[in-house]
Motif scaffolding. Structure first.
Motif, PDB file in Angstrom:
ATOM      1  N   GLU A  95      33.713   4.968  23.621  1.00  0.00           N
ATOM      2  CA  GLU A  95      34.908   3.442  24.211  1.00  0.00           C
ATOM      3  C   GLU A  95      34.947   2.816  25.230  1.00  0.00           C
ATOM      4  OE1 GLU A  95      38.332   5.822  23.958  1.00  0.00           O
ATOM      5  OE2 GLU A  95      38.479   5.481  21.769  1.00  0.00           O
ATOM      6  N   LEU A  96      33.986   3.193  26.817  1.00  0.00           N
ATOM      7  CA  LEU A  96      33.845   2.378  27.556  1.00  0.00           C
ATOM      8  C   LEU A  96      32.084   1.252  27.744  1.00  0.00           C
ATOM      9  CD1 LEU A  96      34.311   5.213  30.223  1.00  0.00           C
ATOM     10  CD2 LEU A  96      35.232   2.950  30.309  1.00  0.00           C
ATOM     11  N   GLY A  97      31.468   1.339  26.500  1.00  0.00           N
ATOM     12  CA  GLY A  97      30.584   0.768  26.112  1.00  0.00           C
ATOM     13  C   GLY A  97      29.417   0.919  25.974  1.00  0.00           C
ATOM     14  N   ALA A  98      28.687   2.399  26.034  1.00  0.00           N
ATOM     15  CA  ALA A  98      27.317   3.215  26.084  1.00  0.00           C
ATOM     16  C   ALA A  98      27.613   3.172  24.568  1.00  0.00           C
ATOM     17  CB  ALA A  98      27.771   4.744  26.480  1.00  0.00           C
ATOM     18  N   ASP A  99      25.607   3.244  24.563  1.00  0.00           N
ATOM     19  CA  ASP A  99      24.940   2.791  23.154  1.00  0.00           C
ATOM     20  C   ASP A  99      24.955   4.070  22.576  1.00  0.00           C
ATOM     21  OD1 ASP A  99      24.088  -0.075  22.712  1.00  0.00           O
ATOM     22  OD2 ASP A  99      24.566   0.252  24.699  1.00  0.00           O
ATOM     23  N   ASP A 100      24.562   5.311  23.374  1.00  0.00           N
ATOM     24  CA  ASP A 100      24.465   7.031  22.434  1.00  0.00           C
ATOM     25  C   ASP A 100      25.066   7.998  24.075  1.00  0.00           C
ATOM     26  OD1 ASP A 100      23.867   8.872  20.335  1.00  0.00           O
ATOM     27  OD2 ASP A 100      22.112   7.757  20.929  1.00  0.00           O
ATOM     28  N   TYR A 101      25.447   9.673  22.854  1.00  0.00           N
ATOM     29  CA  TYR A 101      25.967   9.898  23.866  1.00  0.00           C
ATOM     30  C   TYR A 101      25.145  11.315  24.001  1.00  0.00           C
ATOM     31  CZ  TYR A 101      29.506  12.323  26.821  1.00  0.00           C
ATOM     32  OH  TYR A 101      29.924  12.816  27.800  1.00  0.00           O
ATOM     33  N   VAL A 102      23.876  11.949  24.729  1.00  0.00           N
ATOM     34  CA  VAL A 102      23.252  12.951  24.547  1.00  0.00           C
ATOM     35  C   VAL A 102      23.814  14.484  25.569  1.00  0.00           C
ATOM     36  CG1 VAL A 102      21.209  13.833  24.852  1.00  0.00           C
ATOM     37  CG2 VAL A 102      21.122  11.443  24.061  1.00  0.00           C
ATOM     38  N   VAL A 103      24.093  15.315  25.079  1.00  0.00           N
ATOM     39  CA  VAL A 103      24.574  16.222  25.211  1.00  0.00           C
ATOM     40  C   VAL A 103      24.054  17.222  25.550  1.00  0.00           C
ATOM     41  CG1 VAL A 103      26.634  18.372  25.486  1.00  0.00           C
ATOM     42  CG2 VAL A 103      27.009  16.463  24.239  1.00  0.00           C
ATOM     43  N   LYS A 104      23.696  17.678  27.834  1.00  0.00           N
ATOM     44  CA  LYS A 104      22.607  18.803  28.033  1.00  0.00           C
ATOM     45  C   LYS A 104      23.127  19.709  27.819  1.00  0.00           C
ATOM     46  CE  LYS A 104      22.523  15.832  32.674  1.00  0.00           C
ATOM     47  NZ  LYS A 104      23.228  15.831  34.134  1.00  0.00           N
ATOM     48  N   PRO A 105      22.575  21.243  27.847  1.00  0.00           N
ATOM     49  CA  PRO A 105      21.280  20.428  27.870  1.00  0.00           C
ATOM     50  C   PRO A 105      20.568  19.783  26.211  1.00  0.00           C
ATOM     51  CG  PRO A 105      21.384  23.460  26.906  1.00  0.00           C
ATOM     52  CD  PRO A 105      22.709  22.675  27.409  1.00  0.00           C
ATOM     53  N   PHE A 106      19.620  19.134  26.706  1.00  0.00           N
ATOM     54  CA  PHE A 106      18.882  18.917  25.042  1.00  0.00           C
ATOM     55  C   PHE A 106      17.449  18.785  25.030  1.00  0.00           C
ATOM     56  CE2 PHE A 106      19.073  16.057  29.098  1.00  0.00           C
ATOM     57  CZ  PHE A 106      17.427  15.522  29.347  1.00  0.00           C
ATOM     58  N   SER A 107      16.775  18.760  24.031  1.00  0.00           N
ATOM     59  CA  SER A 107      15.108  19.250  24.499  1.00  0.00           C
ATOM     60  C   SER A 107      14.524  17.423  24.343  1.00  0.00           C
ATOM     61  CB  SER A 107      14.966  18.975  22.352  1.00  0.00           C
ATOM     62  OG  SER A 107      15.399  18.351  21.757  1.00  0.00           O
ATOM     63  N   VAL A 108      13.777  17.426  25.004  1.00  0.00           N
ATOM     64  CA  VAL A 108      13.270  16.451  25.405  1.00  0.00           C
ATOM     65  C   VAL A 108      12.765  15.489  23.939  1.00  0.00           C
ATOM     66  CG1 VAL A 108      11.009  15.118  26.473  1.00  0.00           C
ATOM     67  CG2 VAL A 108      12.248  16.741  27.187  1.00  0.00           C
ATOM     68  N   ARG A 109      12.261  16.095  22.806  1.00  0.00           N
ATOM     69  CA  ARG A 109      11.968  15.231  22.036  1.00  0.00           C
ATOM     70  C   ARG A 109      13.296  14.085  21.708  1.00  0.00           C
ATOM     71  NH1 ARG A 109      11.507  16.827  16.667  1.00  0.00           N
ATOM     72  NH2 ARG A 109      10.127  14.953  15.544  1.00  0.00           N
ATOM     73  N   GLU A 110      14.812  15.169  21.118  1.00  0.00           N
ATOM     74  CA  GLU A 110      15.833  14.457  21.008  1.00  0.00           C
ATOM     75  C   GLU A 110      15.840  13.405  22.448  1.00  0.00           C
ATOM     76  OE1 GLU A 110      20.253  15.153  20.400  1.00  0.00           O
ATOM     77  OE2 GLU A 110      19.410  16.353  21.064  1.00  0.00           O
ATOM     78  N   LEU A 111      15.704  13.126  23.178  1.00  0.00           N
ATOM     79  CA  LEU A 111      16.139  12.208  24.051  1.00  0.00           C
ATOM     80  C   LEU A 111      15.274  10.892  22.943  1.00  0.00           C
ATOM     81  CD1 LEU A 111      17.260  10.944  26.249  1.00  0.00           C
ATOM     82  CD2 LEU A 111      15.947  11.927  27.872  1.00  0.00           C
ATOM     83  N   LEU A 112      13.409  11.289  23.706  1.00  0.00           N
ATOM     84  CA  LEU A 112      13.079  10.510  23.395  1.00  0.00           C
ATOM     85  C   LEU A 112      13.147   9.831  22.068  1.00  0.00           C
ATOM     86  CD1 LEU A 112       9.272  11.934  24.166  1.00  0.00           C
ATOM     87  CD2 LEU A 112      11.127   9.656  25.843  1.00  0.00           C
ATOM     88  N   LEU A 113      13.440  10.163  21.035  1.00  0.00           N
ATOM     89  CA  LEU A 113      13.898   9.536  19.919  1.00  0.00           C
ATOM     90  C   LEU A 113      15.427   8.939  19.982  1.00  0.00           C
ATOM     91  CD1 LEU A 113      13.362  13.009  17.317  1.00  0.00           C
ATOM     92  CD2 LEU A 113      12.048  10.315  17.071  1.00  0.00           C
TER      93      LEU A 113
END
Length: 226
Positions: A95-113
């Protein structure tokens, strides 16, 4: 080569993300505070921002607000990367305007995708020039400009994408789930009321011209020409 700015105060994590982004062919730079991130972004506009919410100086939400209130920085897509993983946190970030939201801990592969997906959407928006007009609203994709009744309207990147989607699909009902998928690029993992919030803000910014955005009860929204 897309330039990615990382605002993250955990040095080990920042270094890991920076290393993997570079290995994937991106230009990446990590800074450890909100103030330094804003300074770097203003000095050299990034193509994408990865933003932690819990920073030592400014709250990440404040950094995001400052980005979205700046005429140049508001064009930069933002992915929040945070340990705050409750649905309410994700909704607030979008709602603040972010385009996506990734929760820690995360896989590097998911973040890159997710990085590649957000950059692809940004590239699509900067593709062939197009001017859309419906009622008193004019949208110019090449200039990322919106006018309502002859007046410039300042929209965030998400609001711009939402309005463009509705204008391109004039008189066709768009469900909240479709809008989440096509505008936010997520598969209903965020509660659909974030769509309602953005529609409300979009209408407010457009003023009387925004009355052509019609609510279809129990389904979603459509843009109906006058």
């Amino acid at each position: 080569m897309a330039r990615i700015l990382i605002i993250e105060d955990e040095q080990d994590l920042a270094g890991l993300v920076e290393y993997n982004l570079r290995a994937a062919g991106f230009e990446a730079e990590a800074v450890g505070s909100g103030a330094s991130g804003l300074a770097r972004a203003r000095a050299q506009l990034p193509d994408l921002l990865l933003l932690d919410l819990m920073l030592p100086d400014l709250a990440g939400s404040e950094v995001l607000r400052l980005f979205k209130s700046d005429a140049e920085l508001r064009k930069v897509p933002v992915i929040i990367v945070s340990a705050k993983g409750q649905e309410s946190d994700r909704i607030q970030g979008l709602e603040l305007g972010a385009d996506d939201y990734v929760v820690k801990p995360f896989s590097v592969r998911e973040l890159l995708l997710r990085v590649k997906a957000v950059l692809r959407r940004a590239d699509t928006e900067e593709g062939p020039e197009a001017q859309l007009t419906v009622g008193d609203i004019q949208l110019d994709t090449s200039r990322h400009q919106v006018r309502a009744r002859g007046q410039d309207v300042a929209l965030t990147a998400l609001e711009f994408r939402l309005l463009r989607t509705l204008m391109e699909r004039i008189d066709r009902v768009q469900t909240r789930e479709v809008l989440l998928s096509d505008v936010w690029g997520i598969q209903a993992e965020i509660h659909t009321r974030t769509v309602d919030t953005h529609i409300k803000r979009l209408r407010e910014k457009l003023g009387p011209a925004g009355d052509i955005i019609e609510t279809v009860r129990g389904v979603g929204y459509k843009l109906t020409p006058p």
